[in-house]
Write a protein that holds these residues in place. Structure first.
Motif, short mmCIF file in Angstrom:
data_model
loop_
_atom_site.label_atom_id
_atom_site.label_comp_id
_atom_site.label_asym_id
_atom_site.label_seq_id
_atom_site.Cartn_x
_atom_site.Cartn_y
_atom_site.Cartn_z
N LEU A 17 3.75 2.49 -6.67
CA LEU A 17 3.61 1.04 -6.62
C LEU A 17 4.76 0.35 -7.35
CD1 LEU A 17 -0.22 0.55 -7.08
CD2 LEU A 17 1.12 0.22 -5.00
N VAL A 21 7.41 -2.06 -5.41
CA VAL A 21 7.65 -3.45 -5.81
C VAL A 21 9.11 -3.66 -6.23
CG1 VAL A 21 7.07 -5.19 -7.56
CG2 VAL A 21 5.26 -3.93 -6.43
N ALA A 28 6.22 -5.34 -0.33
CA ALA A 28 5.08 -5.35 -1.25
C ALA A 28 4.33 -6.67 -1.16
CB ALA A 28 5.56 -5.11 -2.68
N ALA A 29 5.07 -7.77 -1.07
CA ALA A 29 4.42 -9.08 -0.96
C ALA A 29 3.63 -9.19 0.35
CB ALA A 29 5.46 -10.20 -1.04
N LEU A 31 2.32 -6.73 2.02
CA LEU A 31 1.15 -5.87 1.89
C LEU A 31 0.04 -6.57 1.12
CD1 LEU A 31 -0.16 -3.07 2.27
CD2 LEU A 31 0.89 -2.42 0.10
N VAL A 32 0.38 -7.25 0.03
CA VAL A 32 -0.62 -7.97 -0.76
C VAL A 32 -1.22 -9.11 0.06
CG1 VAL A 32 -0.94 -9.45 -2.79
CG2 VAL A 32 0.36 -7.33 -2.99
N ARG A 33 -0.38 -9.83 0.81
CA ARG A 33 -0.89 -10.90 1.68
C ARG A 33 -1.86 -10.35 2.72
NH1 ARG A 33 4.31 -12.39 3.24
NH2 ARG A 33 5.27 -12.95 1.31
N THR A 34 -1.51 -9.22 3.32
CA THR A 34 -2.36 -8.63 4.35
C THR A 34 -3.70 -8.19 3.77
OG1 THR A 34 -0.41 -7.88 5.56
CG2 THR A 34 -2.49 -6.78 6.07
N ILE A 35 -3.67 -7.55 2.61
CA ILE A 35 -4.90 -7.11 1.97
C ILE A 35 -5.75 -8.32 1.59
CG2 ILE A 35 -5.84 -6.02 -0.11
CD1 ILE A 35 -3.47 -4.05 0.06
N GLY A 36 -5.12 -9.36 1.04
CA GLY A 36 -5.85 -10.58 0.68
C GLY A 36 -6.49 -11.24 1.89
#
Length: 55
Positions: A17, A21, A28-29, A31-36
């Motif tokens: 991780l 990042v 990474a950003a 991926l975080v948006r997709t998970i959110g």
């Protein structure tokens, strides 16, 4: 699963991780948006279910 293997996998994930990042911040950003967005869709579905259950 032995504790040593669990710790090794956990540290491997942390290192990955940090690497991800540091060297691929755009990925990474995203991926975080997709998970959110996925978590929000799940929460909305549960909310809709409970709303319809109560009416």
């Amino acid at each position: 699963m032995p504790i040593v293997l669990k710790k090794l996998l956990a540290w491997g994930l942390v290192v990955f991780l940090i690497y991800f990042v540091a060297f691929r911040p755009d990925g990474a950003a995203q991926l975080v948006r997709t998970i959110g967005a996925g978590l929000m869709a799940i929460a909305q579905g549960i909310s809709d279910f409970l709303t319809h259950l109560m009416s």
